[in-house]
Design a protein around this motif. Structure first.
Motif, PDB file in Angstrom:
ATOM      1  N   GLU A   1       1.552   1.892  -3.609  1.00 50.56           N
ATOM      2  CA  GLU A   1       0.348   2.373  -4.292  1.00 50.56           C
ATOM      3  C   GLU A   1       0.058   3.823  -3.929  1.00 50.56           C
ATOM      4  O   GLU A   1      -0.349   4.613  -4.778  1.00 50.56           O
ATOM      5  CB  GLU A   1      -0.841   1.485  -3.927  1.00 50.56           C
ATOM      6  CG  GLU A   1      -0.730   0.087  -4.511  1.00 50.56           C
ATOM      7  CD  GLU A   1      -2.048  -0.655  -4.466  1.00 50.56           C
ATOM      8  OE1 GLU A   1      -2.806  -0.446  -3.507  1.00 50.56           O
ATOM      9  OE2 GLU A   1      -2.306  -1.440  -5.396  1.00 50.56           O
ATOM     10  N   ALA A   2       0.281   4.163  -2.643  1.00 50.75           N
ATOM     11  CA  ALA A   2       0.026   5.535  -2.207  1.00 50.75           C
ATOM     12  C   ALA A   2       0.888   6.500  -3.011  1.00 50.75           C
ATOM     13  O   ALA A   2       0.414   7.537  -3.483  1.00 50.75           O
ATOM     14  CB  ALA A   2       0.316   5.669  -0.717  1.00 50.75           C
ATOM     15  N   ALA A   3       2.147   6.156  -3.173  1.00 52.80           N
ATOM     16  CA  ALA A   3       3.052   7.041  -3.915  1.00 52.80           C
ATOM     17  C   ALA A   3       2.647   7.114  -5.389  1.00 52.80           C
ATOM     18  O   ALA A   3       2.520   8.202  -5.958  1.00 52.80           O
ATOM     19  CB  ALA A   3       4.490   6.543  -3.781  1.00 52.80           C
ATOM     20  N   LEU A   4       2.397   5.948  -5.987  1.00 55.79           N
ATOM     21  CA  LEU A   4       2.017   5.925  -7.409  1.00 55.79           C
ATOM     22  C   LEU A   4       0.761   6.746  -7.656  1.00 55.79           C
ATOM     23  O   LEU A   4       0.665   7.490  -8.625  1.00 55.79           O
ATOM     24  CB  LEU A   4       1.784   4.484  -7.871  1.00 55.79           C
ATOM     25  CG  LEU A   4       3.031   3.618  -8.026  1.00 55.79           C
ATOM     26  CD1 LEU A   4       2.637   2.175  -8.322  1.00 55.79           C
ATOM     27  CD2 LEU A   4       3.931   4.154  -9.131  1.00 55.79           C
ATOM     28  N   ALA A   5      -0.204   6.621  -6.734  1.00 56.25           N
ATOM     29  CA  ALA A   5      -1.479   7.311  -6.926  1.00 56.25           C
ATOM     30  C   ALA A   5      -1.333   8.824  -6.854  1.00 56.25           C
ATOM     31  O   ALA A   5      -2.224   9.555  -7.262  1.00 56.25           O
ATOM     32  CB  ALA A   5      -2.495   6.835  -5.882  1.00 56.25           C
ATOM     33  N   LEU A   6      -0.207   9.285  -6.284  1.00 55.79           N
ATOM     34  CA  LEU A   6       0.026  10.731  -6.225  1.00 55.79           C
ATOM     35  C   LEU A   6       0.812  11.223  -7.432  1.00 55.79           C
ATOM     36  O   LEU A   6       1.216  12.376  -7.485  1.00 55.79           O
ATOM     37  CB  LEU A   6       0.782  11.082  -4.945  1.00 55.79           C
ATOM     38  CG  LEU A   6      -0.022  10.901  -3.652  1.00 55.79           C
ATOM     39  CD1 LEU A   6       0.894  10.954  -2.453  1.00 55.79           C
ATOM     40  CD2 LEU A   6      -1.100  11.956  -3.546  1.00 55.79           C
ATOM     41  N   GLY A   7       1.037  10.337  -8.381  1.00 59.97           N
ATOM     42  CA  GLY A   7       1.798  10.734  -9.563  1.00 59.97           C
ATOM     43  C   GLY A   7       3.293  10.590  -9.363  1.00 59.97           C
ATOM     44  O   GLY A   7       4.078  11.305  -9.989  1.00 59.97           O
ATOM     45  N   ALA A   8       3.703   9.667  -8.486  1.00 61.79           N
ATOM     46  CA  ALA A   8       5.131   9.427  -8.293  1.00 61.79           C
ATOM     47  C   ALA A   8       5.664   8.551  -9.422  1.00 61.79           C
ATOM     48  O   ALA A   8       4.974   7.658  -9.900  1.00 61.79           O
ATOM     49  CB  ALA A   8       5.381   8.750  -6.952  1.00 61.79           C
ATOM     50  N   THR A   9       6.890   8.831  -9.834  1.00 63.93           N
ATOM     51  CA  THR A   9       7.550   7.977 -10.814  1.00 63.93           C
ATOM     52  C   THR A   9       8.053   6.724 -10.107  1.00 63.93           C
ATOM     53  O   THR A   9       7.971   6.617  -8.881  1.00 63.93           O
ATOM     54  CB  THR A   9       8.750   8.698 -11.439  1.00 63.93           C
ATOM     55  OG1 THR A   9       9.642   9.051 -10.376  1.00 63.93           O
ATOM     56  CG2 THR A   9       8.319   9.955 -12.154  1.00 63.93           C
TER      57      THR A   9
ATOM     58  N   ILE B   1      10.283   6.184  -1.560  1.00 63.72           N
ATOM     59  CA  ILE B   1       9.326   5.989  -0.462  1.00 63.72           C
ATOM     60  C   ILE B   1       9.545   4.634   0.205  1.00 63.72           C
ATOM     61  O   ILE B   1       9.575   4.508   1.424  1.00 63.72           O
ATOM     62  CB  ILE B   1       7.871   6.099  -0.992  1.00 63.72           C
ATOM     63  CG1 ILE B   1       7.496   7.558  -1.250  1.00 63.72           C
ATOM     64  CG2 ILE B   1       6.887   5.474  -0.011  1.00 63.72           C
ATOM     65  CD1 ILE B   1       7.272   8.384   0.001  1.00 63.72           C
TER      66      ILE B   1
ATOM     67  N   THR C   1       0.827  -1.216   0.000  1.00 65.47           N
ATOM     68  CA  THR C   1       0.000   0.000   0.000  1.00 65.47           C
ATOM     69  C   THR C   1       0.858   1.261   0.000  1.00 65.47           C
ATOM     70  O   THR C   1       0.397   2.317  -0.452  1.00 65.47           O
ATOM     71  CB  THR C   1      -0.921   0.017   1.227  1.00 65.47           C
ATOM     72  OG1 THR C   1      -0.128  -0.160   2.392  1.00 65.47           O
ATOM     73  CG2 THR C   1      -1.948  -1.083   1.162  1.00 65.47           C
ATOM     74  N   GLN C   2       2.088   1.167   0.514  1.00 63.62           N
ATOM     75  CA  GLN C   2       2.977   2.337   0.483  1.00 63.62           C
ATOM     76  C   GLN C   2       3.342   2.686  -0.959  1.00 63.62           C
ATOM     77  O   GLN C   2       3.397   3.843  -1.343  1.00 63.62           O
ATOM     78  CB  GLN C   2       4.246   2.051   1.285  1.00 63.62           C
ATOM     79  CG  GLN C   2       4.027   2.069   2.782  1.00 63.62           C
ATOM     80  CD  GLN C   2       3.848   3.478   3.318  1.00 63.62           C
ATOM     81  OE1 GLN C   2       4.566   4.398   2.946  1.00 63.62           O
ATOM     82  NE2 GLN C   2       2.872   3.665   4.180  1.00 63.62           N
TER      83      GLN C   2
ATOM     84  N   GLU D   1      10.667   7.763  -7.630  1.00 62.76           N
ATOM     85  CA  GLU D   1      10.129   8.382  -6.415  1.00 62.76           C
ATOM     86  C   GLU D   1       9.438   7.356  -5.521  1.00 62.76           C
ATOM     87  O   GLU D   1       9.526   7.418  -4.297  1.00 62.76           O
ATOM     88  CB  GLU D   1       9.152   9.502  -6.803  1.00 62.76           C
ATOM     89  CG  GLU D   1       9.859  10.727  -7.344  1.00 62.76           C
ATOM     90  CD  GLU D   1       8.985  11.612  -8.242  1.00 62.76           C
ATOM     91  OE1 GLU D   1       9.418  12.725  -8.548  1.00 62.76           O
ATOM     92  OE2 GLU D   1       7.877  11.172  -8.646  1.00 62.76           O
ATOM     93  N   THR D   2       8.766   6.398  -6.173  1.00 64.01           N
ATOM     94  CA  THR D   2       8.131   5.336  -5.399  1.00 64.01           C
ATOM     95  C   THR D   2       9.176   4.512  -4.660  1.00 64.01           C
ATOM     96  O   THR D   2       9.014   4.170  -3.488  1.00 64.01           O
ATOM     97  CB  THR D   2       7.307   4.430  -6.327  1.00 64.01           C
ATOM     98  OG1 THR D   2       6.425   5.250  -7.084  1.00 64.01           O
ATOM     99  CG2 THR D   2       6.510   3.418  -5.537  1.00 64.01           C
TER     100      THR D   2
END
Lengths: 309, 252
Positions: free
Chosen positions: A191-199, A206, A188-189, A202-203
């Motif tokens: 997914e949280a990053a990806l859902a914010l538009g993280a590359t 995290i 889920t960590q 960047e994911t």
């Protein structure tokens, strides 16, 4: 009806308890015996033993500093080389690679851990040392020769070679622990990053942030292994108790000193000095490993509580 | 009616298992759309096709099209990172980062380079927290860990985090299923509030929740879209017998 199995259970309980107890007794006994044997050296040289720079058994002069220096320096070289590679492999295996590729690579990494250290030593002597003498050394000297680290004669046997061998040997353990730690980071960590538009990058950052203390633990575990490694280092470090700035110079480590000199330590004070320096190594690796375990445990606890939250 | 999201003939496969069959539906702008249906009916899978979150599953495959603002997000060359910034998501289990409350909300702003300076960043974080109805509860401890918040607060923090990147659509995957009734009520009020600025798609297990918050409801079963109608009609006079049976609790 009553007590059918209780007697057997009690015996069984006593046996496994004795097994568990024995490990504590063994550790205590090792420390006690080492301490006792080291007493003559401790009484004679005091704290100066740790800071003396001369190691001349014939003159009964024993200073541990060159060996402590060699142990620390070779381990630090190993860590500097191994950390980026281990992290890279682990991130690739967990975050990027499709399973079909990840499995064989993970298997190869574990295979590396199974190679006996004397084989690493042989490889160091016959492959790595010539490579350093002919190519890597001259290249480093040509590009970074202004640094004292890369000056002087290049024989191929010395601190750098030992550091590289150690790096190879600790890479599997750091990689596999980091891999476990990354896998423990909840999906889920990501997914949280990806859902914010993280590359992807960047994911991954995290994920690494989640795993930070576990990664530190993996590194310290690798350090523990590097500090205690004996055979491969003895074969390539040159076994010379000196403190030189250049990484091309031969040096020596505590573990390597012990391996090479126990057989010839005939008089009592020589033996006692060796045991005292062994005790130093024992305490250092013990603390390093305990510290690593604590760090890794703290990640496991954090991710568990996050899962149940 | 100009749709915000227009889905046409969408099929979805996990490997050789088909999870969604020929889904077509139109989602208008600034409405709340609820997806309901029994467990495993594909409603969450469908939600995750709207921001391509299923891309992270190696064996997933999609046929058909999802057009958002006139562009098919499954067309080759689609910028998935930009898509996900526009279509935000809140998950079933709150998943704050192991950072401070402030940094959780600031994260999306930072990585997308939305802010102009530090003051602007702080302003945006505050606005997002206000929008998520969390500001008053956390304004005095912005620098403490997000894990110190209660479950309901963590979920609103995740909503604030999603809102901070200024999405146009917010997808919510059972956002209140792990929360107590009071925290749930807060989330529901928030959803209704957010409709003024955002298009919201919410998956829920709870039919009363769908009835309370949504303008339209889609009922899924076994990977098929059974009925999609205004919520009022769905819950009083559904077109399909199956919908009526589900809503009245005859199965599910």
């Amino acid at each position: 009806m009553a007590n059918t199995g209780t007697k057997g259970d009690k015996v069984f309980q006593a046996i496994v308890f004795a097994a568990a107890l024995s490990i504590i007794l063994i550790v205590a006994a090792v420390i006690a015996v080492m301490y006792q044997s080291a007493v003559p050296s401790m009484e004679r040289f005091g704290i100066g033993f740790l800071f003396g720079r001369e190691w001349k058994p014939a003159q009964e002069e024993f200073g541990a500093l060159p060996f402590i220096f060699g142990t620390v320096t070779s381990s630090v070289i190993a860590l500097i080389l191994s950390i980026p590679i281990s992290l890279g492999i682990a991130i690739f295996l967990v975050e990027q690679a499709p399973k079909k590729i990840a499995r064989p690579i993970a298997f190869m990494v574990e295979l590396l851990a199974a190679i006996p250290s004397v084989v690493y030593g042989l490889w160091g002597i016959f492959v790595l040392a010539p490579l350093i003498r002919e190519y890597i050394g001259p290249f480093l000297q040509a590009s970074l020769g202004f640094l004292p680290l890369f000056q002087g004669r290049i024989t191929g046997i010395g601190m750098l070679t030992a550091g590289i061998i150690l790096a190879l040997m600790i890479t599997p353990i750091i990689t596999s622990v980091v891999r476990d730690v990354l896998e423990a980071v909840p999906h889920t960590q990501r997914e949280a990053a990806l859902a914010l538009g993280a590359t992807k990058w960047e994911t991954t950052m995290i994920v690494l942030g989640n795993a930070a203390s576990g990664i530190a633990g993996a590194v310290v575990l690798g350090l523990g292994r590097a500090v205690g490694e004996t055979m491969a280092v003895t074969m390539v470090i040159g076994n010379s108790p000196q403190i030189a700035a250049s990484l091309f110079e031969p040096a020596n480590t505590i573990a390597s000193l012990l391996a090479a000199n126990f057989a010839e330590a005939t008089d009592e004070i020589y033996m006692s000095a060796l045991i005292e320096i062994g005790l130093v190594l024992f305490l250092v690796t013990f603390m390093v490993n305990a510290f690593a375990k604590l760090l890794i445990m703290s990640v496991a606890r954090k991710t568990n509580s996050a899962k149940h939250a | 009616m100009e749709s915000k999201i227009s889905v046409k003939n969408l099929d979805f496969f996990y490997g050789s298992n088909q999870a969604l069959y020929d889904i077509s539906l139109e989602i208008p702008e600034r409405e709340v759309i609820a997806f309901i249906g029994p467990s495993g009916c594909g409603k969450s899978t469908f939600l995750r096709t709207l921001n391509r979150m299923n891309d992270t599953i190696a064996i997933a495959r999609v046929d058909g099209s999802v057009v958002i603002d006139g562009r098919n997000i499954y067309a080759p060359g689609t910028d998935v990172v930009a898509l996900r910034r526009k279509v935000g998501m809140v998950f079933q289990k709150s998943n704050p980062f192991p950072k401070s409350i402030f940094e959780n909300v600031a994260y999306g702003i930072r990585i997308n380079g939305i802010h102009s300076n530090k003051a602007d960043l702080e302003e945006r974080v505050e606005k997002a927290l206000r929008n998520a109805a969390l500001w008053d509860e956390v304004k005095d401890r912005l620098n403490s860990s997000a894990f110190g918040l209660s479950g309901g607060q963590q979920q609103r923090l995740c909503i604030a985090r999603a809102l901070a990147v200024q999405p146009e659509v917010v997808l919510m995957d059972e956002p209140a299923s792990a929360l107590d009734p009071i925290a749930t009520q807060k989330i529901e009020e928030l959803v209704v509030e957010l409709k003024r600025d955002y298009t919201i798609v919410i998956v829920t297990h709870n039919m009363q929740q769908a009835a309370r918050v949504s303008d339209r409801t889609a009922f899924f079963m076994l990977g098929k879209l059974v009925e999609f109608n205004p919520t009022q009609k769905m819950f009083t006079n559904p077109d399909e017998k199956l919908t009526e049976d589900y809503i009245t609790g005859r199965f599910g």
